[in-house]
Design an enzyme around this catalytic site. Structure first.
Site, mmCIF file in Angstrom:
data_model
loop_
_atom_site.group_PDB
_atom_site.id
_atom_site.type_symbol
_atom_site.label_atom_id
_atom_site.label_comp_id
_atom_site.label_asym_id
_atom_site.label_seq_id
_atom_site.Cartn_x
_atom_site.Cartn_y
_atom_site.Cartn_z
ATOM 1 N N GLU A 1 -4.756 -8.941 0.825
ATOM 2 C CA GLU A 1 -5.452 -8.652 2.079
ATOM 3 C C GLU A 1 -6.943 -8.725 1.813
ATOM 4 O O GLU A 1 -7.455 -8.060 0.904
ATOM 5 C CB GLU A 1 -5.095 -7.268 2.633
ATOM 6 C CG GLU A 1 -3.732 -7.200 3.287
ATOM 7 C CD GLU A 1 -3.441 -5.846 3.934
ATOM 8 O OE1 GLU A 1 -4.404 -5.175 4.393
ATOM 9 O OE2 GLU A 1 -2.258 -5.461 3.975
ATOM 10 N N GLU B 1 0.826 -1.216 0.000
ATOM 11 C CA GLU B 1 0.000 0.000 0.000
ATOM 12 C C GLU B 1 0.859 1.264 0.000
ATOM 13 O O GLU B 1 0.591 2.230 0.722
ATOM 14 C CB GLU B 1 -0.962 -0.003 1.191
ATOM 15 C CG GLU B 1 -1.945 -1.170 1.161
ATOM 16 C CD GLU B 1 -2.942 -1.155 2.314
ATOM 17 O OE1 GLU B 1 -2.831 -0.285 3.194
ATOM 18 O OE2 GLU B 1 -3.833 -2.023 2.333
#
Length: 670
Positions: A360, A267
């Site tokens: 995720e 991220e």
């Protein structure tokens, strides 16, 4: 989140002869892998730190390792002995290969076994042995199919994975082999076969465990590149250190057969910087491939879309939450929060040659054994007071239907994966609760996202994942508990997780109906049950035949304690641990699911209490304390032996008005 600081892993000072195998200078690869034979190649880098050139002899032999890591008596293969000249102050590269007949392949259980080998390299100078280098490895074939995912030794392996932070709960950040092994054992019981190291390089001992136990691993490097997430994070030194760190990670870990891909970032802010960010991703990919051309490289994206430059620089598409969609509930319409439609189809269409991994998923939150009412009729929803959350108690309902705003429930994730079979699988956020990041209640000490709480006790979601990931294992699990004296006559929904396809629920012997899972349904729900004390009993079926049963009963008041160790024999080395579960029980020995009695622990014999816990994310009782309250009926005590002092360690647990419990752990000299 809190990663821990200081020296929380082993630090080694290695002494060598001037001419030696370089640090992480042995690299084993396998190719042409079949049940009949496999080619094992060994690349060696030798360093010469002396003041003169050196000519040395190099011999490498290959041995089988047993399941407990013991080397076989005789080598199964040997690489041809070679002479090599190593210049003063320089290095030399040596490559060789050998064919091993009928290799014992490394692969993930239960369908495969994680067999390991050991390459032993000896260096001699004029006949004198001056260096020995031992390299563990596995023989296995990896293949990545954009339409079907990951293949190991020709078998498609669905990634049934979790993310794990590196802390070990009540033990903190300092690495302990037995504590990490216990985490993996409990995850394996659930059916987990893969670990994403979130979000920094793992302890090498952890990869030794995943090798031995057969887990597939995403080995991850950075949580930050040049764009910061916090003022003092890694962005301050990324330009100076990313290449050295990336090369070191890959060189250190590339012989581990459990590692199937490299992740260079999580991220990162460079998702937002177009070609500039993609250029950094490409640079990290090139560094990684220079060190290891045998595995693909990726970076996890929670924002970048298929039409942007960033994903084009990756070998694999790695998505955080985007696959299922982010904030798609109508509640978020008109807000300024990022909302993302489900991205699996668009990524698959844009990159038809790339495997997609959901790195995720979920981020469902819950507190073990805690429930709120009413229960949402949705299969997945956000958390607010009255909607799974209780800000006064700082707890989240364990029904497993409530997630962070950008996440979703297991039910929603499973349905999305089943609708998109080209996705290689998922890594749930997270396998275990971890210290810090206590979303949504920042007055707490630890996270709520684990399928397993900080102490190692399964939450109800554990059994939902077990039902999906171990479909051949007969199991059934009822929730919630059935101690609700203030809810007599009120609606108290009962849910069942099972690897079966049908179930009939009984309350005090009366059938509440038989239900069958529909398409894209992953739990059976009796949402109109009126509470009355007594017994819930579920009988599940598969293909019309009885499959598994579960019973939940209303218990009596707390009357005693019961203690059970995960291992009753440990090594007396000061490192091996016994994890002892203490239950608060009624007079009939049943766990009282609402008990919060204070329990005090003591030991006699050559041992000591290392830490205690109860899995309550709001508890700030120090982990070193020898007394704490039970949380929903359970406590954990971690005991170790005294180095060099074998004998019996007796743990005693006692609480006011409760019968004591004792358990004996033998600390052995072996």
């Amino acid at each position: 989140w809190y990663p821990g600081g200081g020296l929380y892993r082993n630090v080694w000072l290695v002494k060598t002869a001037p001419v030696h195998v370089a640090q992480w200078g042995a690299f084993v690869t396998t190719s042409k892998v079949t049940p009949a034979s496999a080619t094992v190649s060994l690349a060696l880098t030798l360093d010469n730190d002396s003041a003169k050139d050196a000519g040395v002899e190099v011999q490498s032999l290959v041995y089988e390792l047993s399941a407990n890591g013991i080397r076989g008596d005789s080598p199964v293969a040997g690489l041809e002995s070679r002479s090599v000249d190593v210049p003063s102050g320089g290095s030399a590269r040596l490559d060789g290969s050998v064919v091993i007949s009928n290799p014992r392949l490394w692969g993930p259980p239960p369908s495969q076994q994680p067999h390991l080998y050991l390459a032993v390299t000896e260096i001699r100078d004029e006949g004198e042995l001056i260096d020995i280098c031992e390299t563990r490895f596995g023989i296995r074939e990896l293949r990545f199919d954009p339409d079907w995912g990951v293949y190991v030794n020709g078998e498609r392996i669905e990634l049934k994975g979790v993310n794990n932070h590196h802390d070990l709960g009540a033990l903190g950040a300092a690495f302990n082999v037995r504590a990490a092994e216990r985490q993996l054992e409990i995850l394996r019981e659930m059916g987990c076969n893969a670990i994403r190291m979130a979000h920094n390089p793992p302890a090498p001992e952890l990869l030794e465990l995943t090798d031995r136990m057969g887990f597939l691993v995403v080995d991850e490097s950075f949580d930050v590149w040049e764009r910061k997430k916090t003022p003092l994070d890694f962005h301050l030194i990324f330009p100076d250190w990313h290449e050295q760190d990336m090369r070191a990670l890959v060189r250190r870990d590339r012989n581990h057969p459990s590692v199937i891909m490299w992740s260079t970032g999580n991220e990162v802010g460079e998702q937002y910087t177009g070609e500039q960010g993609a250029a950094i991703a490409e640079q990290l990919r090139e560094i990684t491939l220079e060190e290891d051309p045998t595995r693909p490289t990726t970076a996890s994206m929670n924002w970048a879309k298929p039409y942007m430059p960033f994903p084009g620089a990756l070998d694999l598409v790695s998505l955080n939450y985007q696959g299922e969609g982010i904030r798609q509930d109508p509640f978020f319409e008109g807000t300024e929060r990022i909302r993302t439609e489900p991205q699996y189809p668009d990524f698959h269409a844009t990159f038809p040659g790339k495997v997609i991994v959901s790195s995720e998923t979920a981020s469902t939150l819950s507190s073990r054994g805690f429930y709120t009412f009413p229960v949402t009729d949705s299969v997945s929803t956000y958390i607010r007071d009255g909607r799974g959350g209780d800000s006064a108690a700082q707890q989240v309902s364990d029904y497993g239907l409530y997630a962070v705003d950008f996440g979703s429930s297991p039910d929603h994730v499973f349905a999305s994966l089943d609708r998109h079979p080209f996705v290689a699988g998922e890594f749930v956020w997270t396998g275990w609760d971890y210290i810090g990041e206590p979303t949504p209640y920042y007055g707490a000490r630890s996270s709520y996202s684990g399928i397993i709480d900080l102490a190692g006790f399964p939450k109800d979601r554990f059994y939902q994942y077990q039902a999906r990931w171990r479909q051949d294992f007969p199991m059934a699990h009822i929730l919630p508990h059935w101690n609700w004296p203030d809810r007599v006559g009120q609606v108290t929904p009962v849910h069942v997780f099972t690897s079966g396809d049908e179930a009939e629920l009984f309350l005090n012997g009366k059938s509440l109906g038989r239900k069958r899972k529909g398409e894209f349904e992953y739990r059976l729900r009796w949402d109109e049950v009126l509470y009355q004390p007594g017994e819930l009993h579920v009988v599940t079926y598969k293909y019309g035949q009885p499959w598994a049963e579960d019973v939940v009963e209303t218990t009596g008041e707390p009357a005693g304690l019961a203690a059970k160790a995960d291992r009753t024999v440990i090594a007396a080395n000061g490192k091996d641990l016994s994890f002892i579960t203490v239950r608060v029980t009624d007079k009939d020995g049943r766990t009282v699911p609402t008990a919060d009695n204070k329990i005090t622990f003591s030991v006699s014999g050559p041992g000591e209490i290392v830490a205690t816990d109860n899995g309550d994310p709001t508890s700030f009782t120090p982990f070193q304390s020898h007394s704490r309250k039970a949380f929903n009926g359970l406590c954990l005590v971690i005991v170790r032996g005294i180095p060099g002092e074998p004998g019996q360690i007796i743990l005693t647990a006692e609480g006011e008005g409760l019968d004591k419990a004792r358990v004996t752990v033998t600390a052995g000299s072996g």
